[in-house]
Design a protein around this motif. Sequence first.
Motif, PDB file in Angstrom:
ATOM      1  N   VAL A 184      -1.672   4.834  -3.443  1.00 58.57           N
ATOM      2  CA  VAL A 184      -0.696   3.846  -2.984  1.00 58.57           C
ATOM      3  C   VAL A 184      -1.383   2.498  -2.773  1.00 58.57           C
ATOM      4  CG1 VAL A 184       0.775   3.168  -1.048  1.00 58.57           C
ATOM      5  CG2 VAL A 184       0.875   5.507  -1.930  1.00 58.57           C
ATOM      6  N   ILE A 185      -0.821   1.459  -3.367  1.00 52.78           N
ATOM      7  CA  ILE A 185      -1.309   0.099  -3.161  1.00 52.78           C
ATOM      8  C   ILE A 185      -0.170  -0.720  -2.576  1.00 52.78           C
ATOM      9  CG2 ILE A 185      -2.309  -1.944  -4.246  1.00 52.78           C
ATOM     10  CD1 ILE A 185      -3.369  -0.144  -6.448  1.00 52.78           C
ATOM     11  N   ARG A 186      -0.411  -1.341  -1.419  1.00 48.02           N
ATOM     12  CA  ARG A 186       0.634  -2.035  -0.672  1.00 48.02           C
ATOM     13  C   ARG A 186       0.527  -3.555  -0.821  1.00 48.02           C
ATOM     14  NH1 ARG A 186      -1.611   2.100   2.288  1.00 48.02           N
ATOM     15  NH2 ARG A 186      -0.254   3.530   3.456  1.00 48.02           N
ATOM     16  N   PHE A 187       1.711  -4.174  -0.905  1.00 51.77           N
ATOM     17  CA  PHE A 187       1.809  -5.640  -0.882  1.00 51.77           C
ATOM     18  C   PHE A 187       2.972  -5.998   0.036  1.00 51.77           C
ATOM     19  CE2 PHE A 187      -0.110  -4.639  -4.973  1.00 51.77           C
ATOM     20  CZ  PHE A 187      -1.196  -5.499  -4.999  1.00 51.77           C
ATOM     21  N   TYR A 188       2.656  -6.270   1.307  1.00 52.77           N
ATOM     22  CA  TYR A 188       3.693  -6.505   2.304  1.00 52.77           C
ATOM     23  C   TYR A 188       3.721  -7.972   2.740  1.00 52.77           C
ATOM     24  CZ  TYR A 188       3.832  -1.379   2.954  1.00 52.77           C
ATOM     25  OH  TYR A 188       3.947  -0.020   2.768  1.00 52.77           O
ATOM     26  N   GLU A 189       4.911  -8.531   2.786  1.00 62.09           N
ATOM     27  CA  GLU A 189       5.178  -9.880   3.284  1.00 62.09           C
ATOM     28  C   GLU A 189       4.249 -10.937   2.671  1.00 62.09           C
ATOM     29  OE1 GLU A 189       5.085  -8.699   7.569  1.00 62.09           O
ATOM     30  OE2 GLU A 189       7.113  -9.552   7.574  1.00 62.09           O
ATOM     31  N   SER A 190       3.366 -11.515   3.473  1.00 57.32           N
ATOM     32  CA  SER A 190       2.530 -12.607   2.979  1.00 57.32           C
ATOM     33  C   SER A 190       1.551 -12.149   1.896  1.00 57.32           C
ATOM     34  CB  SER A 190       1.743 -13.249   4.136  1.00 57.32           C
ATOM     35  OG  SER A 190       0.886 -12.300   4.744  1.00 57.32           O
ATOM     36  N   GLU A 191       1.362 -10.839   1.775  1.00 53.37           N
ATOM     37  CA  GLU A 191       0.482 -10.299   0.735  1.00 53.37           C
ATOM     38  C   GLU A 191       1.243 -10.020  -0.551  1.00 53.37           C
ATOM     39  OE1 GLU A 191      -2.891  -9.902   0.870  1.00 53.37           O
ATOM     40  OE2 GLU A 191      -2.649 -11.042   2.729  1.00 53.37           O
ATOM     41  N   ALA A 192       2.565 -10.242  -0.530  1.00 51.40           N
ATOM     42  CA  ALA A 192       3.388  -9.969  -1.714  1.00 51.40           C
ATOM     43  C   ALA A 192       3.267 -11.116  -2.709  1.00 51.40           C
ATOM     44  CB  ALA A 192       4.844  -9.754  -1.296  1.00 51.40           C
ATOM     45  N   ASP A 193       2.074 -11.281  -3.211  1.00 50.95           N
ATOM     46  CA  ASP A 193       1.748 -12.347  -4.157  1.00 50.95           C
ATOM     47  C   ASP A 193       1.866 -11.802  -5.588  1.00 50.95           C
ATOM     48  OD1 ASP A 193       0.188 -15.081  -4.653  1.00 50.95           O
ATOM     49  OD2 ASP A 193      -0.759 -13.530  -5.894  1.00 50.95           O
ATOM     50  N   TRP A 194       2.628 -12.483  -6.410  1.00 49.17           N
ATOM     51  CA  TRP A 194       2.934 -11.974  -7.747  1.00 49.17           C
ATOM     52  C   TRP A 194       1.682 -11.786  -8.603  1.00 49.17           C
ATOM     53  CZ3 TRP A 194       6.088  -9.050  -9.994  1.00 49.17           C
ATOM     54  CH2 TRP A 194       6.295  -9.045 -11.378  1.00 49.17           C
ATOM     55  N   ASN A 195       0.744 -12.697  -8.521  1.00 50.87           N
ATOM     56  CA  ASN A 195      -0.473 -12.565  -9.326  1.00 50.87           C
ATOM     57  C   ASN A 195      -1.247 -11.305  -8.968  1.00 50.87           C
ATOM     58  OD1 ASN A 195      -0.240 -14.931 -10.933  1.00 50.87           O
ATOM     59  ND2 ASN A 195      -0.932 -16.186  -9.205  1.00 50.87           N
ATOM     60  N   LYS A 196      -1.317 -10.992  -7.678  1.00 53.95           N
ATOM     61  CA  LYS A 196      -2.000  -9.776  -7.248  1.00 53.95           C
ATOM     62  C   LYS A 196      -1.216  -8.541  -7.685  1.00 53.95           C
ATOM     63  CE  LYS A 196      -3.967 -11.901  -3.068  1.00 53.95           C
ATOM     64  NZ  LYS A 196      -3.958 -11.866  -1.576  1.00 53.95           N
ATOM     65  N   ILE A 197       0.100  -8.603  -7.500  1.00 53.24           N
ATOM     66  CA  ILE A 197       0.950  -7.453  -7.824  1.00 53.24           C
ATOM     67  C   ILE A 197       0.893  -7.125  -9.311  1.00 53.24           C
ATOM     68  CG2 ILE A 197       3.360  -6.653  -7.958  1.00 53.24           C
ATOM     69  CD1 ILE A 197       3.838  -8.262  -5.345  1.00 53.24           C
ATOM     70  N   LYS A 198       1.040  -8.125 -10.148  1.00 51.80           N
ATOM     71  CA  LYS A 198       1.084  -7.860 -11.589  1.00 51.80           C
ATOM     72  C   LYS A 198      -0.245  -7.313 -12.097  1.00 51.80           C
ATOM     73  CE  LYS A 198       0.034 -12.556 -13.259  1.00 51.80           C
ATOM     74  NZ  LYS A 198       0.584 -13.757 -13.940  1.00 51.80           N
ATOM     75  N   ASN A 199      -1.359  -7.739 -11.477  1.00 54.52           N
ATOM     76  CA  ASN A 199      -2.669  -7.224 -11.886  1.00 54.52           C
ATOM     77  C   ASN A 199      -2.847  -5.766 -11.469  1.00 54.52           C
ATOM     78  OD1 ASN A 199      -3.464  -9.652 -13.071  1.00 54.52           O
ATOM     79  ND2 ASN A 199      -4.354 -10.431 -11.174  1.00 54.52           N
ATOM     80  N   GLU A 200      -2.486  -5.456 -10.234  1.00 59.42           N
ATOM     81  CA  GLU A 200      -2.644  -4.096  -9.728  1.00 59.42           C
ATOM     82  C   GLU A 200      -1.619  -3.127 -10.317  1.00 59.42           C
ATOM     83  OE1 GLU A 200      -4.848  -2.616  -8.120  1.00 59.42           O
ATOM     84  OE2 GLU A 200      -6.021  -4.152  -7.082  1.00 59.42           O
ATOM     85  N   SER A 201      -0.480  -3.658 -10.776  1.00 63.51           N
ATOM     86  CA  SER A 201       0.581  -2.784 -11.282  1.00 63.51           C
ATOM     87  C   SER A 201       0.318  -2.274 -12.689  1.00 63.51           C
ATOM     88  CB  SER A 201       1.920  -3.522 -11.271  1.00 63.51           C
ATOM     89  OG  SER A 201       1.907  -4.604 -12.176  1.00 63.51           O
ATOM     90  N   ASN A 202      -0.751  -2.760 -13.305  1.00 63.11           N
ATOM     91  CA  ASN A 202      -1.091  -2.304 -14.650  1.00 63.11           C
ATOM     92  C   ASN A 202      -1.288  -0.786 -14.660  1.00 63.11           C
ATOM     93  OD1 ASN A 202      -1.795  -2.405 -17.367  1.00 63.11           O
ATOM     94  ND2 ASN A 202      -3.958  -2.719 -16.915  1.00 63.11           N
ATOM     95  N   GLY A 203      -0.438  -0.070 -15.389  1.00 63.81           N
ATOM     96  CA  GLY A 203      -0.539   1.383 -15.468  1.00 63.81           C
ATOM     97  C   GLY A 203       0.083   2.128 -14.307  1.00 63.81           C
ATOM     98  N   ALA A 204       0.803   1.435 -13.416  1.00 63.18           N
ATOM     99  CA  ALA A 204       1.420   2.094 -12.258  1.00 63.18           C
ATOM    100  C   ALA A 204       2.571   2.998 -12.686  1.00 63.18           C
ATOM    101  CB  ALA A 204       1.915   1.063 -11.255  1.00 63.18           C
TER     102      ALA A 204
END
Length: 272
Positions: A66-86
């Motif tokens: 599980v990788i979390r991106f909550y509120e101020s951490e919900a940054d699209w650049n971080k999310i799209k990088n980590e979501s690779n292969g999710a």
Amino acid sequence: MKFLKLNLLMLLFSALIAITSYANENNESKGLKAILVVGIEEGDNESSIENMEEIAAFLISKKIKVIRFYESEADWNKIKNESNGAHFFIYSGHGSTLGENGASGGLCLTENINSKQIIEDLRLSKNAIVLFVSVCRGAGSSAEDEGDIGIKEAYKRVTDYAKPFIQLGASCFYANNVVSGVMNFLESFLNGKTVKESYLSTVSEWSKVEILKVCDFDSSKTVGVAGSEYDGIMTITTYINGKEITEDVEMHKLYDNAFVGISNFTFKDLLK
């Protein structure tokens, strides 16, 4: 005595099978990844995070990363990088009309992300499962609706929201506005039920499936939309320029549980 020994051997054999089955189930889940996102919301976001943390705990118990991106951490650049292969993408937050030509779609993160960006930037695993937790328009209804939007509009909102994810290769888009809805869907799906069975198992006793038919934009997918009838008064909360505005209105029919996906798709299929 021989009879007792035979029974003991049978018990030991059964226990070994159960242990092996449990180990295999957990080993199968290893390597799977889930992205959990709680977007920026006005007011108290604590309950949204608590609900997502329950989902996180369940997935972790199944050996899913599980990788979390909550509120101020919900940054699209971080999310799209980590979501690779999710394999799972789970979003809780505001819904919007950032879809194609102003249709329903998009994510409200530290910045607003439209459907085009979702298609261009997300690289989820093949047949990923996309889940929306209490997202306006995702399951049909929105907090700003002042009356019954009708099943045709509910269907359009659901399919507009699902479309970019389905185009990316997701096997299922599921949205539920009831607090426990997504958790219940996941429990059913991870325990071997099909997407359709898992969806139908989460339709509450006071709800009715209004539509269950082939998807207009992808004939390999099925669309289900359920509606609920309510009586009494409900409070609608909206935000204009950061200012909270509440209004009491009469309860109306809500469309709060929907999916677009491969009806007979199972967790085993996700593992292939």
